[in-house]
Design a protein around this motif. Structure first.
Motif, PDB file in Angstrom:
ATOM      1  N   PRO A   1       9.643   7.586 -11.708  1.00  0.00           N
ATOM      2  CA  PRO A   1      10.124   6.385 -11.012  1.00  0.00           C
ATOM      3  C   PRO A   1      11.089   5.593 -11.870  1.00  0.00           C
ATOM      4  O   PRO A   1      11.043   5.648 -13.101  1.00  0.00           O
ATOM      5  N   LEU A   2      11.985   4.861 -11.176  1.00  0.00           N
ATOM      6  CA  LEU A   2      12.982   4.043 -11.891  1.00  0.00           C
ATOM      7  C   LEU A   2      13.242   2.792 -11.056  1.00  0.00           C
ATOM      8  O   LEU A   2      13.174   2.838  -9.814  1.00  0.00           O
TER       9      LEU A   2
ATOM     10  N   LEU B   1       3.718   5.587  -3.093  1.00  0.00           N
ATOM     11  CA  LEU B   1       4.880   6.431  -3.453  1.00  0.00           C
ATOM     12  C   LEU B   1       5.168   6.318  -4.944  1.00  0.00           C
ATOM     13  O   LEU B   1       5.403   7.310  -5.630  1.00  0.00           O
ATOM     14  N   LEU B   2       5.103   5.084  -5.458  1.00  0.00           N
ATOM     15  CA  LEU B   2       5.399   4.885  -6.892  1.00  0.00           C
ATOM     16  C   LEU B   2       4.344   5.577  -7.751  1.00  0.00           C
ATOM     17  O   LEU B   2       4.643   6.190  -8.767  1.00  0.00           O
ATOM     18  N   ALA B   3       3.082   5.507  -7.305  1.00  0.00           N
ATOM     19  CA  ALA B   3       2.000   6.118  -8.093  1.00  0.00           C
ATOM     20  C   ALA B   3       2.148   7.635  -8.108  1.00  0.00           C
ATOM     21  O   ALA B   3       1.880   8.288  -9.120  1.00  0.00           O
TER      22      ALA B   3
ATOM     23  N   LEU C   1      11.182   2.230   3.360  1.00  0.00           N
ATOM     24  CA  LEU C   1      10.721   3.374   2.560  1.00  0.00           C
ATOM     25  C   LEU C   1      11.392   4.621   3.116  1.00  0.00           C
ATOM     26  O   LEU C   1      12.010   4.573   4.177  1.00  0.00           O
ATOM     27  N   PRO C   2      11.268   5.758   2.435  1.00  0.00           N
ATOM     28  CA  PRO C   2      11.891   6.968   2.978  1.00  0.00           C
ATOM     29  C   PRO C   2      11.485   7.242   4.426  1.00  0.00           C
ATOM     30  O   PRO C   2      12.294   7.702   5.228  1.00  0.00           O
TER      31      PRO C   2
ATOM     32  N   GLU D   1       0.842  -1.206   0.000  1.00  0.00           N
ATOM     33  CA  GLU D   1       0.000   0.000   0.000  1.00  0.00           C
ATOM     34  C   GLU D   1       0.874   1.251   0.000  1.00  0.00           C
ATOM     35  O   GLU D   1       0.759   2.132  -0.865  1.00  0.00           O
ATOM     36  N   GLN D   2       1.825   1.307   0.929  1.00  0.00           N
ATOM     37  CA  GLN D   2       2.618   2.533   1.071  1.00  0.00           C
ATOM     38  C   GLN D   2       3.630   2.696  -0.069  1.00  0.00           C
ATOM     39  O   GLN D   2       3.734   3.768  -0.654  1.00  0.00           O
ATOM     40  N   ALA D   3       4.337   1.624  -0.406  1.00  0.00           N
ATOM     41  CA  ALA D   3       5.329   1.741  -1.495  1.00  0.00           C
ATOM     42  C   ALA D   3       4.602   1.976  -2.810  1.00  0.00           C
ATOM     43  O   ALA D   3       5.031   2.785  -3.638  1.00  0.00           O
TER      44      ALA D   3
END
Ligand SMILES: C/C(NCc1cnc(C)nc1N)=C(/S)[C@H](O)COP(=O)(O)OP(=O)(O)O
Length: 564
Positions: A212-213, A205-207, A314-315, A200-202
């Motif tokens: 993104p890479l 962030l990607l969305a 994650l950050p 959910e959280q990652a």
């Protein structure tokens, strides 16, 4: 009939997927070796020494998934220690088995041969505990099933080596029949709430990310995440780079591939895109002094998702007990596509990698560039390129892999001498229709060369490019001195003595582009044994990346002690 401790071990190795194991006999382990021989689904492979046997088991694990090595007490074990620790560094499940003192000797207050001459026989186990994920001593047959299962199950789950010491008089002692293999609990499972929250959280962030890479890391293969990584890459549609020790874990002919990210010595056009990304998901990375080129290529935490084999950072959050494949697969199902980084890469002019012009294949003196141009041309989709520590690392890392080709490097441990025995073990575990090319420097070759004789013994077909640049060039470029120069050998001439009366190895020498092309053509037609082509190039004819890498590593090594 009755099961014995040795038969129990053999059955578990067989169930772990082994068809071969490597060994050197010694009086402590002869009865165990007899017990292992009774299992007709396992082939016993002798090596010239225990260091080579351990490296062979490590190489075997790269091709086969798991490897095993059996030695005698102390004198065998301590040679193997380097290879076992290397398997730990490389996250490869190598089962190290050693026969120990007779169970009567401790109480009898006996002193024994192959020991340091004290009454304590536990120090070998204590030493191996530090470089294995599980270490057991079988000192009573009743404990054999549980201890052997614990060691092998843990090794498979953690993808790390394990240590099994069996008292020499227990090898043929009666033992229970093994329970079903699944009871070893070697599967890696995610904690569901942790996985849900992490995805959910990652995923969020990607969305949200504009650029993104994806970055492939060294742990992808050991933790079964290569397919999941590709699934996520194709769901995201973004640029995909690989770290140097993850080369080959993402297809280099894939339209999203943008090269090796290695800071200032990345593939052409790759570093600017990684720097431009506003979120990098690194899957299974190890950020070390070497992979960050002396700490000059660290990714800032605020734009990094660091997915490790057992947890993800994650950050601003961390989730434990989330496996790599589960996380990547979960994200693949959730993230929207975003090709921004790939589009940008395609816009860059730098992307056009400058391929060395094919040199005239003639009598000009052989150069490193021409050598690697011919090696690259020799690769196909069935070939594994295995590179030894040395400039072969750098030259190999920048070699283009055709789709289906594989790459083997021991970058974390980096122990020279690994490549010959590892190639022997890798070839032993490799599908027969695949090919193996190894590139090994003269310095490394001198540590473990004699295992070529066992390649000949087993009629192994593989090709070794022996790069004779007269010494330890990586060391010379980091910091030169008289210690980097070695006695020259007639490397190609070594094959004949190793052939002796029945071998089919072939040794060739190349000092010009034409001689190399002829040798490669001859090697292509050679069957029934290994081919070694000694390629002679100048000492300072090294990769430009090595010059950069060397100075940065030397700089990192030279940091003054903190003034306390
Ligand atoms: C001596 C050492 N490293 C230090 C070292 C020393 N001992 C062990 C076991 N492992 C190590 N990496 C290294 S990289 C040599 O340059 C290797 O020489 P060679 O095989 O000839 O390759 P290059 O000439 O391309 O460097």
């Amino acid at each position: 009939g009755d099961f014995t401790v040795g038969a129990y071990l053999a059955r578990r190795l067989e169930q772990a997927g082994l068809k071969h194991y490597f060994m050197v006999p010694g009086d402590y382990n002869l009865v165990l070796l007899d017990e292992l021989l009774l299992n007709k689904n396992l082939e016993q492979i002798g090596c010239c020494n225990e260091l080579n046997a351990a490296y062979a088991a490590e190489g075997y694990a790269r091709a086969n998934g798991c490897g095993a090595v059996v030695t005698t007490f102390n004198v065998g074990a301590f040679s193997a220690l380097n290879g076992v620790a290397g398997a730990y560094a490389e996250s490869l499940p190598v089962i190290f088995v050693c026969s120990g003192p007779n169970t009567n000797d401790p109480d009898a207050n006996h002193l024994l041969h192959h020991t340091i001459g004290t009454h304590d026989f536990a120090y070998q186990y204590e030493m191996f505990r530090n470089v294995t994920c599980a270490a057991v001593r079988v000192l009573h047959p009743d404990n054999a099933p549980y201890l052997i299962d614990h060691a092998i199950g843990t090794a498979l789950r953690e993808s790390k080596p394990a240590y099994i010491e069996i008292a020499c008089n227990l090898s043929d002692a009666p033992c229970l029949l093994p329970a079903p293999f699944e009871t070893l609990a070697f599967q890696r499972l995610s904690n569901v709430p942790a996985l849900t929250a992490a995805v959910e959280q990652a995923g969020g962030l990607l969305a949200k990310a504009d650029r993104p890479l994806l970055l492939a890391g060294v742990h992808l293969r050991s933790f079964g995440a290569i397919d999941a990584f590709r699934e996520l890459a194709e769901a995201l549609g973004c640029a995909v780079a690989v770290m140097p020790n993850a080369k080959g874990f993402f297809p280099e002919d894939h339209p999203q591939y943008i090269g090796v990210y290695w800071g200032g010595i990345s593939s052409p056009g790759c570093e600017p895109i990684v720097d431009w990304a506003d979120l990098v998901l690194a899957a299974g990375p190890m950020f070390t002094d070497y992979t960050t080129v002396g700490w000059t290529a660290m990714l800032a935490r605020e734009r990094l998702i660091d997915a490790q084999p057992g947890h993800v950072r994650l950050p601003d959050a961390q989730f434990a007990n989330v496996t790599l494949p589960d996380l990547l697969t979960g994200l693949a199902a959730r993230v929207p596509g975003n090709p921004a980084t790939l589009d940008q890469y395609r816009r860059q002019s730098e992307k056009i990698t400058v391929r060395p012009e094919p040199a005239a294949v003639d009598g000009t003196a052989l150069t490193r560039l021409e050598l690697w141009r011919q090696i690259e041309a020799e690769l196909d989709g069935r070939t594994t390129l295995l590179v030894e520590t040395g400039d072969s690392w750098l030259n190999g890392i920048y070699t283009q892999l055709p789709g289906g080709a594989r790459f083997e490097i021991e970058m974390q441990w980096g122990s020279i001498g690994w490549a010959v025995p590892a190639a022997f073990g890798y070839r032993m575990g490799l599908e027969p229709d695949r090919r193996l090319i190894a590139v090994i420097g003269d310095g490394s070759f001198q540590l473990t060369a004699q295992e070529v004789a066992n390649m000949i013994r087993h009629d192994q077909e593989l090709l070794i490019f022996l790069v004779n640049n007269r010494g330890y060039v990586v060391e010379s470029e980091i910091h030169d001195g008289p210690y980097n120069y070695i006695k020259n050998w007639d490397y190609a001439g070594l094959i004949a003595p190793w052939n002796a009366e029945d071998g089919n190895g072939l040794g060739l020498t190349a000092t010009t582009a034409r001689e190399l092309a002829d040798a490669v053509a001859q090697a292509r037609g050679h069957t029934g044994g290994p081919v070694l082509i000694e390629c002679r190039i100048q000492h300072d004819d090294c990769s430009r990346e090595l010059l950069k890498f060397g100075t940065r590593v030397a700089h990192a090594n030279a940091r003054p002690p903190q003034q306390g």
